[in-house]
Motif scaffolding. Structure first.
Motif, PDB file in Angstrom:
ATOM      1  N   GLY A 497       0.832  -1.202   0.000  1.00 31.95           N
ATOM      2  CA  GLY A 497       0.000   0.000   0.000  1.00 31.95           C
ATOM      3  C   GLY A 497       0.864   1.248   0.000  1.00 31.95           C
ATOM      4  O   GLY A 497       1.624   1.482   0.943  1.00 31.95           O
ATOM      5  N   LEU A 498       0.755   2.052  -1.060  1.00 33.06           N
ATOM      6  CA  LEU A 498       1.547   3.273  -1.215  1.00 33.06           C
ATOM      7  C   LEU A 498       0.632   4.470  -0.976  1.00 33.06           C
ATOM      8  O   LEU A 498      -0.304   4.701  -1.743  1.00 33.06           O
ATOM      9  CB  LEU A 498       2.165   3.334  -2.616  1.00 33.06           C
ATOM     10  N   PHE A 499       0.925   5.214   0.078  1.00 31.01           N
ATOM     11  CA  PHE A 499       0.038   6.299   0.489  1.00 31.01           C
ATOM     12  C   PHE A 499       0.721   7.651   0.334  1.00 31.01           C
ATOM     13  O   PHE A 499       1.943   7.763   0.426  1.00 31.01           O
ATOM     14  CB  PHE A 499      -0.427   6.081   1.929  1.00 31.01           C
ATOM     15  N   SER A 500      -0.107   8.663   0.127  1.00 37.31           N
ATOM     16  CA  SER A 500       0.426  10.000  -0.121  1.00 37.31           C
ATOM     17  C   SER A 500       0.840  10.713   1.156  1.00 37.31           C
ATOM     18  O   SER A 500       1.505  11.747   1.109  1.00 37.31           O
ATOM     19  CB  SER A 500      -0.619  10.843  -0.865  1.00 37.31           C
ATOM     20  N   TRP A 550       7.510   3.901  -2.147  1.00 36.79           N
ATOM     21  CA  TRP A 550       7.185   4.090  -3.558  1.00 36.79           C
ATOM     22  C   TRP A 550       8.381   3.731  -4.441  1.00 36.79           C
ATOM     23  O   TRP A 550       8.225   3.393  -5.612  1.00 36.79           O
ATOM     24  CB  TRP A 550       6.793   5.552  -3.836  1.00 36.79           C
ATOM     25  N   GLN A 551       9.591   3.828  -3.881  1.00 39.01           N
ATOM     26  CA  GLN A 551      10.782   3.613  -4.697  1.00 39.01           C
ATOM     27  C   GLN A 551      11.712   2.535  -4.151  1.00 39.01           C
ATOM     28  O   GLN A 551      12.611   2.107  -4.852  1.00 39.01           O
ATOM     29  CB  GLN A 551      11.575   4.925  -4.813  1.00 39.01           C
ATOM     30  N   GLY A 552      11.516   2.081  -2.923  1.00 36.48           N
ATOM     31  CA  GLY A 552      12.552   1.276  -2.290  1.00 36.48           C
ATOM     32  C   GLY A 552      12.244  -0.187  -2.065  1.00 36.48           C
ATOM     33  O   GLY A 552      12.941  -0.849  -1.305  1.00 36.48           O
ATOM     34  N   VAL A 553      11.194  -0.734  -2.692  1.00 40.55           N
ATOM     35  CA  VAL A 553      10.809  -2.121  -2.418  1.00 40.55           C
ATOM     36  C   VAL A 553      11.053  -2.977  -3.660  1.00 40.55           C
ATOM     37  O   VAL A 553      10.555  -2.667  -4.742  1.00 40.55           O
ATOM     38  CB  VAL A 553       9.325  -2.210  -2.002  1.00 40.55           C
ATOM     39  N   ASP A 554      11.821  -4.048  -3.499  1.00 39.78           N
ATOM     40  CA  ASP A 554      12.078  -4.982  -4.594  1.00 39.78           C
ATOM     41  C   ASP A 554      11.737  -6.380  -4.090  1.00 39.78           C
ATOM     42  O   ASP A 554      12.587  -7.083  -3.556  1.00 39.78           O
ATOM     43  CB  ASP A 554      13.537  -4.887  -5.035  1.00 39.78           C
ATOM     44  N   CYS A 560       3.974  -9.884  -3.427  1.00 42.90           N
ATOM     45  CA  CYS A 560       3.533  -8.563  -3.877  1.00 42.90           C
ATOM     46  C   CYS A 560       2.785  -8.720  -5.198  1.00 42.90           C
ATOM     47  O   CYS A 560       3.379  -8.636  -6.276  1.00 42.90           O
ATOM     48  CB  CYS A 560       4.724  -7.621  -4.031  1.00 42.90           C
ATOM     49  N   GLN A 561       1.480  -8.957  -5.082  1.00 43.23           N
ATOM     50  CA  GLN A 561       0.651  -9.125  -6.282  1.00 43.23           C
ATOM     51  C   GLN A 561      -0.409  -8.043  -6.416  1.00 43.23           C
ATOM     52  O   GLN A 561      -1.158  -8.024  -7.386  1.00 43.23           O
ATOM     53  CB  GLN A 561       0.006 -10.516  -6.274  1.00 43.23           C
ATOM     54  N   LEU A 562      -0.446  -7.148  -5.451  1.00 45.13           N
ATOM     55  CA  LEU A 562      -1.345  -5.994  -5.525  1.00 45.13           C
ATOM     56  C   LEU A 562      -0.598  -4.768  -4.995  1.00 45.13           C
ATOM     57  O   LEU A 562      -0.115  -4.782  -3.859  1.00 45.13           O
ATOM     58  CB  LEU A 562      -2.616  -6.239  -4.697  1.00 45.13           C
ATOM     59  N   VAL A 563      -0.473  -3.765  -5.835  1.00 40.89           N
ATOM     60  CA  VAL A 563       0.109  -2.483  -5.418  1.00 40.89           C
ATOM     61  C   VAL A 563      -1.010  -1.450  -5.467  1.00 40.89           C
ATOM     62  O   VAL A 563      -1.654  -1.269  -6.509  1.00 40.89           O
ATOM     63  CB  VAL A 563       1.269  -2.055  -6.342  1.00 40.89           C
ATOM     64  N   ARG A 611       6.912  -1.346  -8.702  1.00 37.66           N
ATOM     65  CA  ARG A 611       7.104  -2.311  -7.608  1.00 37.66           C
ATOM     66  C   ARG A 611       6.419  -3.639  -7.924  1.00 37.66           C
ATOM     67  O   ARG A 611       6.730  -4.650  -7.295  1.00 37.66           O
ATOM     68  CB  ARG A 611       6.518  -1.786  -6.289  1.00 37.66           C
ATOM     69  N   LEU A 612       5.449  -3.657  -8.869  1.00 37.63           N
ATOM     70  CA  LEU A 612       4.621  -4.852  -9.063  1.00 37.63           C
ATOM     71  C   LEU A 612       5.344  -5.968  -9.808  1.00 37.63           C
ATOM     72  O   LEU A 612       5.413  -7.099  -9.322  1.00 37.63           O
ATOM     73  CB  LEU A 612       3.342  -4.479  -9.818  1.00 37.63           C
ATOM     74  N   ILE A 613       5.855  -5.683 -10.978  1.00 37.86           N
ATOM     75  CA  ILE A 613       6.459  -6.723 -11.820  1.00 37.86           C
ATOM     76  C   ILE A 613       7.976  -6.633 -11.692  1.00 37.86           C
ATOM     77  O   ILE A 613       8.613  -5.731 -12.245  1.00 37.86           O
ATOM     78  CB  ILE A 613       6.034  -6.565 -13.299  1.00 37.86           C
ATOM     79  N   ARG A 614       8.549  -7.574 -10.943  1.00 40.76           N
ATOM     80  CA  ARG A 614       9.992  -7.565 -10.700  1.00 40.76           C
ATOM     81  C   ARG A 614      10.688  -8.767 -11.325  1.00 40.76           C
ATOM     82  O   ARG A 614      11.914  -8.860 -11.289  1.00 40.76           O
ATOM     83  CB  ARG A 614      10.284  -7.553  -9.190  1.00 40.76           C
ATOM     84  N   ALA A 615       9.902  -9.717 -11.877  1.00 44.40           N
ATOM     85  CA  ALA A 615      10.467 -10.914 -12.496  1.00 44.40           C
ATOM     86  C   ALA A 615       9.504 -11.388 -13.576  1.00 44.40           C
ATOM     87  O   ALA A 615       8.328 -11.002 -13.607  1.00 44.40           O
ATOM     88  CB  ALA A 615      10.687 -12.012 -11.451  1.00 44.40           C
TER      89      ALA A 615
END
Length: 671
Positions: A497-500, A550-554, A560-563, A611-615
């Motif tokens: 969950g990415l919040f403002s 928003w930028q730091g999760v791999d 992680c199938q829902l962003v 962040r969603l598609i990493r592979a």
């Protein structure tokens, strides 16, 4: 001997790291080689999975000239120095017939200072760290950290803070480190021959490839303080962060605390009259700051102008006195003096800059619940600085997964001080000569999008919750929280969950913890590294947070199938610097909202969606719970900045898709 081809070199390097050559990586490597050959510049967007590190490292090593690679994050610096460079150098050695040296270099305050460690901290904050009745037994977390630092100093070979695991607090590290202004210099320091920072600099001088960070690059290029070795090629990875990092490096700040600290340090060394004048000026400044209201100062109020002028003049007098006095009663007086000079110099420089009132500076008050008020000054734009200081005397390669905003490179190019791409201009080696906004030829550059190996339209869905009410200023969005709960439930957890804002993240976590049985992790309740580790380990877990997520999760795979983005992340309406930049763009006849606010939001949304598609096996949904992405005129610009997912506003279709993805992942986990 025949010079090895770029394709042979790239093949050897990719094989060494256990990867697979990809068309985008090959195109990137060839473009980097062209730019190096003709001295031009390159902006290259390389999506997740491209292998962009090798895409620039291989042609950089092949050309045999000094190279600086600047990155924004510690994770990428470590990856380059600990994994990519060692393997690449060994793989290329038989072909190049040489083994290029590489090194990491950071700012001085990132390294343990042996003088501070052994001689103590020349400041009042050191009192009370240890219980004198129990000798060296720590009485606080700070004391424990300091004892651990003393032990670590006996083991470390580099003195680099990032090599200390687990880490220590910023306050503890400040006791054993110095800034460049506080450093005595190796020639004057009793520990100069053993200095970790000096050793890092010496290694960098001998290296062909130096890996550093954006902040040190900014100091080297913009402040005219040469800390990086001479180089023919500059590679800026994570280049979407560069403007923000350079802005931070060129921002000045004054607080009552920093001014009073300068007074205390100077008072130990100068005569009473000189110290009293600085003290009086500091008290006047502090009284004004107690009444300061957050916001931009388009003009300096008369009383603030007087206070700053008094601070500037008193600080200048103190600096003159510090250069002429010596106090042998003080132990280690040189260290005390250097620290005092550094503090007073900062007060003088920032006060003078604000009083001078440069046309391109933005000045504002900030107020923090914990730290009180501060007075800040930052450049309206860093584009001119970057153009003048960065794009001369070397080729510059800027790369990131997000450099095309709204479908082209113009927005990012303008922020870097580069002219816009001009249709119809004849191609030159390395790209067209770009037209400068002022009518002059700008630096030669071209933009290249090498795509991604992922099939975004088959792997991901962009869902826009068009039926929701638009977000307003109120903190609670009941319909958004209900939608979020339904999506998380359909996904079986597995949600980033990415919040403002932190308030929005906390509210969502509180609501969903009461309604759902899946674990909800919240940024701030544990270290970021620990939260990401727990999120990756348990697929049923959700992780909610704000900007750094928003930028730091791999996290590839089923965790992680829902962003989810709660709203379009426009800058705060009351952000003084962003507001000033938007107004300046409008005064030039441009669209301030699109150039500043929408561009800011597009960059974050592109990063967040990434962040969603990493592979290659990842599947999932990016859900934007802000109907404006579908209804507002700027929505197309924002969507064009994100990966090319299949897009829908059908809430039922998305729930069915999430349930199917969850079922498939559950089957894999049980199998």
């Amino acid at each position: 001997m025949t010079k090895p081809s770029l394709s042979d070199l790239l093949h050897a390097a990719v094989t060494a790291v256990g990867g697979t050559e990809r068309p985008g990586q090959i195109a990137m490597a060839e473009a980097v080689a062209e730019a190096v050959d003709d001295g031009s510049h390159l902006l290259v967007q390389a999506g997740t999975g491209t292998g962009k590190s090798l895409g620039y490292l291989v042609p950089a090593l092949a050309q045999g000239q000094p190279v600086v690679v600047a990155t924004a994050t510690l994770a990428l610096q470590r990856q380059l120095v600990e994994r990519d460079l060692p393997r690449t150098v060994e793989a290329l050695h038989p072909l190049l017939r040489r083994r290029p040296e590489y090194a990491m270099l950071k700012g001085r305050s990132n390294y343990l200072c042996l003088h501070r460690l052994h001689e103590g901290v020349p400041q009042e904050e050191e009192e009370g760290l240890f219980d004198v009745f129990k000798s060296a037994t720590p009485t606080s977390k700070l004391g424990k950290d300091l004892l651990r630092l003393r032990d670590w100093a006996q083991e470390t070979e580099t003195g680099d803070r990032d090599g200390l695991t687990p880490g220590v607090s910023d306050r503890a590290w400040a006791q054993v480190s110095v800034t460049s202004r506080e450093c005595l210099s190796a020639a004057k320091c009793a520990y100069g021959a053993e200095c970790f920072a000096e050793a890092a600099r010496e290694r960098a001088k001998l290296a062909e490839v130096v890996v550093t960070n954006h902040a040190l690059l900014a100091i080297d290029a913009i402040e005219g303080a040469p800390v990086l070795p001479e180089h023919e090629l500059l590679v800026i990875d994570e280049a979407h962060e560069l403007v923000s990092r350079v802005t931070g490096a060129t921002t000045g700040e004054l607080t009552p605390g920093s001014v009073n600290r300068a007074v205390r340090r100077a008072a130990k060394l100068v005569d009473e009259k000189v110290a009293d004048d600085l003290q009086t000026a500091a008290e006047s400044f502090e009284r004004l700051m107690e009444l300061a209201l957050p916001g931009r100062l388009e003009e300096i109020p008369e009383d603030l102008g007087y206070a700053l002028s008094a601070l500037r003049d008193a600080a200048r007098t103190v600096l003159t006195a510090l250069g002429n006095t010596r106090d042998k009663s003080l132990a280690d007086e040189d260290a005390v003096r250097r620290q005092a000079v550094a503090s007073v110099e900062n007060v003088h420089a920032v006060a003078e800059r604000i009083v001078a009132g440069a046309e391109d500076d933005v000045i504002w008050y900030e107020r923090h619940d914990r730290f009180g008020a501060s007075l800040r000054v930052a450049p309206l734009s860093v584009a001119g600085l970057l153009r003048e200081k960065l794009f001369t005397d070397r080729s510059v390669i800027l790369t990131s997964a997000t450099l095309k905003l709204g479908g082209d490179f113009n927005g990012v190019g303008a922020s870097l001080g580069l002219g816009p791409e001009s249709p119809g201009v004849p191609e030159l080696p390395g790209g067209p000569r770009q037209a400068d906004p002022n009518g002059e030829d700008g630096p030669r550059w071209r933009g290249l999008d090498v795509g991604s190996p992922f099939d975004y339209r088959k792997q991901g869905i962009l869902y826009v919750a068009r039926h929701l009410s638009p977000p307003g200023r109120e903190s609670s969005r009941t319909d958004m929280l209900g939608e979020l709960a339904e999506l998380v439930s359909a996904a079986g957890g597995r949600t980033l969950g990415l919040f403002s804002s932190m308030r929005a993240a906390q509210g969502a976590a509180e609501t969903l913890r009461a309604e759902l049985e899946v674990p909800i992790l919240l940024q701030g309740e544990e270290t970021l590294g620990e939260l990401i580790r727990r999120f990756a380990e348990d697929p049923r877990t959700c992780l909610f947070g704000t900007l750094s997520l928003w930028q730091g999760v791999d996290v590839p795979g089923a965790s992680c199938q829902l962003v989810v983005m709660d709203r379009i992340p426009f800058p705060r309406p009351d952000d003084p610097l962003m507001g000033a930049r938007q107004k300046a763009e409008e005064e030039k006849g441009g669209n301030g909202f699109m150039a500043v606010a929408a561009t800011h939001a597009a960059l974050l949304m592109a990063q967040g969606a990434g962040r969603l598609i990493r592979a290659s096996g990842d599947r999932g949904v990016v859900a934007v719970l802000d109907p404006r992405l579908a209804t507002a005129r700027y929505g197309g610009f924002l969507r064009a900045s994100m990966p090319d997912f299949w897009c829908t506003t059908d809430r039922n279709q998305v729930r069915r898709s999430l349930a199917a993805i969850d079922a498939a992942a559950t089957g894999d986990e049980e199998g």
